[in-house]
Design an enzyme around this catalytic site. Structure first.
Site, PDB file in Angstrom:
ATOM      1  N   LYS A 276     -39.136  40.559 -74.100  1.00  0.00           N
ATOM      2  CA  LYS A 276     -38.108  40.427 -75.116  1.00  0.00           C
ATOM      3  C   LYS A 276     -38.750  40.204 -76.477  1.00  0.00           C
ATOM      4  O   LYS A 276     -39.909  39.813 -76.491  1.00  0.00           O
ATOM      5  CB  LYS A 276     -37.125  39.311 -74.752  1.00  0.00           C
ATOM      6  CG  LYS A 276     -37.644  37.898 -75.045  1.00  0.00           C
ATOM      7  CD  LYS A 276     -36.586  36.870 -74.840  1.00  0.00           C
ATOM      8  CE  LYS A 276     -35.808  36.553 -76.091  1.00  0.00           C
ATOM      9  NZ  LYS A 276     -36.380  35.491 -76.944  1.00  0.00           N
TER      10      LYS A 276
ATOM     11  N   HIS B 195     -37.293  35.803 -69.032  1.00  0.00           N
ATOM     12  CA  HIS B 195     -37.941  34.775 -68.209  1.00  0.00           C
ATOM     13  C   HIS B 195     -36.952  33.753 -67.644  1.00  0.00           C
ATOM     14  O   HIS B 195     -37.283  33.033 -66.715  1.00  0.00           O
ATOM     15  CB  HIS B 195     -39.098  34.104 -68.960  1.00  0.00           C
ATOM     16  CG  HIS B 195     -38.672  33.062 -69.949  1.00  0.00           C
ATOM     17  ND1 HIS B 195     -38.292  33.371 -71.236  1.00  0.00           N
ATOM     18  CD2 HIS B 195     -38.561  31.720 -69.842  1.00  0.00           C
ATOM     19  CE1 HIS B 195     -37.974  32.254 -71.867  1.00  0.00           C
ATOM     20  NE2 HIS B 195     -38.129  31.242 -71.051  1.00  0.00           N
TER      21      HIS B 195
ATOM     22  N   LYS C 213     -36.505  31.439 -63.436  1.00  0.00           N
ATOM     23  CA  LYS C 213     -36.333  30.015 -63.157  1.00  0.00           C
ATOM     24  C   LYS C 213     -35.600  29.835 -61.829  1.00  0.00           C
ATOM     25  O   LYS C 213     -34.573  30.457 -61.594  1.00  0.00           O
ATOM     26  CB  LYS C 213     -35.535  29.340 -64.289  1.00  0.00           C
ATOM     27  CG  LYS C 213     -36.257  29.354 -65.645  1.00  0.00           C
ATOM     28  CD  LYS C 213     -35.432  28.634 -66.697  1.00  0.00           C
ATOM     29  CE  LYS C 213     -35.965  28.892 -68.100  1.00  0.00           C
ATOM     30  NZ  LYS C 213     -37.183  28.191 -68.431  1.00  0.00           N
TER      31      LYS C 213
ATOM     32  N   GLU D 163     -33.183  22.611 -77.450  1.00  0.00           N
ATOM     33  CA  GLU D 163     -34.621  22.356 -77.515  1.00  0.00           C
ATOM     34  C   GLU D 163     -34.881  21.283 -78.553  1.00  0.00           C
ATOM     35  O   GLU D 163     -34.190  21.235 -79.576  1.00  0.00           O
ATOM     36  CB  GLU D 163     -35.357  23.625 -77.936  1.00  0.00           C
ATOM     37  CG  GLU D 163     -35.187  24.775 -76.967  1.00  0.00           C
ATOM     38  CD  GLU D 163     -35.971  25.990 -77.432  1.00  0.00           C
ATOM     39  OE1 GLU D 163     -37.132  26.120 -77.032  1.00  0.00           O
ATOM     40  OE2 GLU D 163     -35.422  26.787 -78.205  1.00  0.00           O
TER      41      GLU D 163
ATOM     42  N   ASP E 233     -32.231  35.280 -80.745  1.00  0.00           N
ATOM     43  CA  ASP E 233     -33.347  34.791 -79.942  1.00  0.00           C
ATOM     44  C   ASP E 233     -32.910  34.335 -78.550  1.00  0.00           C
ATOM     45  O   ASP E 233     -33.651  34.460 -77.586  1.00  0.00           O
ATOM     46  CB  ASP E 233     -34.011  33.618 -80.701  1.00  0.00           C
ATOM     47  CG  ASP E 233     -35.328  33.190 -80.073  1.00  0.00           C
ATOM     48  OD1 ASP E 233     -36.073  34.063 -79.596  1.00  0.00           O
ATOM     49  OD2 ASP E 233     -35.619  31.973 -80.079  1.00  0.00           O
TER      50      ASP E 233
ATOM     51  N   HIS F   1     -31.025  35.098 -72.754  1.00  0.00           N
ATOM     52  CA  HIS F   1     -31.033  33.943 -71.844  1.00  0.00           C
ATOM     53  C   HIS F   1     -29.621  33.389 -71.561  1.00  0.00           C
ATOM     54  O   HIS F   1     -29.254  33.169 -70.406  1.00  0.00           O
ATOM     55  CB  HIS F   1     -31.885  32.821 -72.427  1.00  0.00           C
ATOM     56  CG  HIS F   1     -33.273  33.252 -72.803  1.00  0.00           C
ATOM     57  ND1 HIS F   1     -33.950  34.247 -72.130  1.00  0.00           N
ATOM     58  CD2 HIS F   1     -34.118  32.829 -73.771  1.00  0.00           C
ATOM     59  CE1 HIS F   1     -35.143  34.395 -72.678  1.00  0.00           C
ATOM     60  NE2 HIS F   1     -35.264  33.564 -73.675  1.00  0.00           N
TER      61      HIS F   1
ATOM     62  N   LYS G 249     -32.531  24.651 -81.983  1.00  0.00           N
ATOM     63  CA  LYS G 249     -33.843  24.017 -82.104  1.00  0.00           C
ATOM     64  C   LYS G 249     -33.642  22.643 -82.717  1.00  0.00           C
ATOM     65  O   LYS G 249     -32.668  22.418 -83.455  1.00  0.00           O
ATOM     66  CB  LYS G 249     -34.731  24.824 -83.048  1.00  0.00           C
ATOM     67  CG  LYS G 249     -34.960  26.268 -82.628  1.00  0.00           C
ATOM     68  CD  LYS G 249     -36.173  26.412 -81.764  1.00  0.00           C
ATOM     69  CE  LYS G 249     -36.480  27.853 -81.430  1.00  0.00           C
ATOM     70  NZ  LYS G 249     -37.220  28.009 -80.180  1.00  0.00           N
TER      71      LYS G 249
END
Ligand code: BG6
Length: 525
Positions: free
Chosen positions: A163, A193, A197, A231, A250, A255, A355
């Site tokens: 990505k 990704h 998980k 995060e 992003d 995700h 973030k």
């Protein structure tokens, strides 16, 4: 809960060569090599296996082997077994070259052909594009021209594309088109990704291996769903990239949409790749496209200013390296999405990611409806609370269900209790990078956990109207949340307008004080 007998039926992948574009980069040392070592430990790598690294850096094979040897000891999550590393490192080769230079691909081809003979890998290959997105298309084109993408006589060639896959709908369509000039869809493995998980993969098992959930998993019993990926880190050393992306691009079409589709999809008829991916794609197609006039209320953006977390002072986004001092890039986004199908009509899905938030946590909270009538109204229990099922993705991994229970004593008092499943307690800690399963699946040709072209495009279609409105109307109130809290007040206001509140991750209560400095409107979750 106790761990029943897990069945292990996996076999080593077939002989193959892995070609890593960007072999000297971050992903290779942090994730790919540690993941390959873990696969070797689990006997899932073929004994006839080799790696050819390709990148722009001047280096020899010996230098790459030596560098990776140092790095793997730094980044591997499990102790590195010397003999196992020795086995792997002897299979690593290097080719230096410019991604746009046809002569470099001839050198690469010679190296691959040589390695195939030495390691008896039968002509099977997979190319991993661990490079900046601007190189995806040129590399695939060059690979095609060098004859490195053919599949004949039972040999396969797969290409893993990292990505971000495009930066909007048009660029994603264009990239798909360009890749398909050289490859067929079944050769392309678009990686996300999050699908590596364990807890994300468990979503499907949890939903479809337990018959008690399915009858409740719909609009009749579920009030709303909250998906959070928060995060505590800022943009770290990625300011340059992040300025061109922002939180929405992003995290959301990739995700968060994985979490959304696995939560909301209909049961597939099998675990075949296309059976599962068809159902995920259906959800993306059923998301009601946000109307431009509602976007500013239902799609909240934020950018962190100065703040602090755990006593540490944190800089504003605009003061981070490679970030414009008047940047309009969002570092937080909260969205309300509706899925227009029979199962989910009128059940909002609230998504948020950011973030520099108060805590690192990724989770899906399924909020059930409240008990239907006031049986307890003549008791001190005025307000029975809704059941809530939380699927903890990270850092805690597990599932918990909130139930109401009587607090022991002579008056009727309600307490909240939780039934918990904890991954590490029940199955042990796995210490995996998340890339093991994805690499293995690519080697065995199972694309279930990879994105199909139409899914990527459907994801971008959902957020394209938001990108358009935000571009036309840049945020005027940035920065609008201090680093170290749960995002801007507008995100709480969005929930409050619906009579709801974000779940407070620590207390499991509605979030009422988003930041120490202020408290937002109250609502009952
Ligand atoms: C990446 C994003 O894809 O995912 C990063 O580019 C983000 O900005 C990361 O930090 C989050 O991944 P994880 O696995 O830490 O949740």
């Amino acid at each position: 809960m106790t761990n029943g007998n897990a069945q292990q039926t996996a076999h080593p992948a077939p002989p193959c060569v892995m070609v890593i574009f960007g072999a000297s980069g971050d992903l290779t040392k942090r994730k790919l090599l540690p993941a390959l070592l873990n696969l070797a430990e689990e006997n899932l790598l073929p004994k006839d296996f080799a790696i050819v690294g390709f990148s722009f850096d001047q280096m020899t094979t010996d230098a790459l082997r030596e560098k990776l040897g140092r790095e793997v000891r730094e980044y591997a999550l499990r102790p590195v077994d010397d003999a196992r590393w020795q086995w792997l490192v002897e299979r690593i080769y290097y080719v230096q070259g410019d991604f746009g230079d046809p002569a470099a691909y001839q050198r690469l081809k010679d190296q691959i052909l040589g390695v195939e003979k030495t390691h008896n890998t039968l002509g099977n290959r997979f190319h991993y594009l661990a490079v900046a997105p601007k190189f995806f298309s040129p590399i695939v084109k060059q690979l095609g021209q060098a004859g490195l993408t053919q599949q004949e006589n039972g040999r396969w060639t797969h290409v893993i594309v990292e990505k971000p896959f495009g930066h909007d709908l048009d660029s994603a369509i264009q990239l798909n088109k360009e890749l398909k000039e050289t490859l067929n869809e079944k050769q392309i493995y678009r990686i996300d990704h999050y699908l590596g998980k364990e807890t994300v993969q468990n979503l499907m098992v949890f939903r479809f291996a337990n018959s008690i959930l399915e009858p409740l998993w719909n609009r009749n019993y579920i009030d709303h769903v909250q998906i959070t990926a928060a995060e505590t880190v800022g943009v770290e050393h990625r300011g340059g990239f992040y300025e061109t992306a922002g939180a929405l691009r992003d995290m959301v079409p990739n995700h968060l949409f994985q979490l959304l589709t696995l939560t909301a999809m209909e049961p597939p008829i099998s675990f075949e790749a296309d059976a599962v991916r068809d159902k995920q794609a259906e959800i993306l197609h059923a998301v009601t496209p946000p109307a431009p006039e509602t976007i500013l209320q239902t799609m909240v953006r934020g950018q962190y200013g100065e703040g602090s977390l755990d006593g540490e002072k944190l800089p504003a986004y605009r003061d981070e390296p490679q970030v414009a001092p008047d940047s309009h890039t969002e570092t937080f986004v909260a969205l309300k999405l509706c899925i227009d199908n029979w199962r989910w009509a009128d059940v909002p899905f609230y998504l948020r990611t950011g973030k520099r938030m108060a805590k690192r946590v990724t989770e899906i909270a399924i909020q059930f409806r409240k008990p239907p009538f006031q049986l307890f109204s003549k008791t001190p229990i005025k307000d029975p609370r809704a059941n809530r099922l939380v699927i903890h993705i990270q850092p805690e991994e597990g599932i918990s269900l909130r139930l109401g229970a009587k607090v022991p004593g002579s008056v009727m008092k309600l307490g909240l209790v939780h039934m918990d499943f904890d991954y590490s307690r029940d199955f042990g800690t796995s210490y995996s990078t998340g890339y093991e399963r994805l690499l293995y699946d690519c080697m065995i040709g199972d694309a279930t956990l990879f994105q199909r072209a139409d899914m990527v495009e459907a994801g971008w279609s959902v957020i394209q109207p938001v990108l358009d409105v935000w571009k036309a109307l840049p945020a005027r109130d940035f920065p609008n949340y201090p680093a170290g809290c749960w995002g801007p007040q507008e995100a709480d206001a969005m929930m409050a307008r619906d009579g709801r509140a974000w779940r407070d991750i620590d207390s499991d209560e509605p979030l009422t004080a988003n930041c120490p400095a202020r408290a937002s409107g109250k609502a009952h979750a």
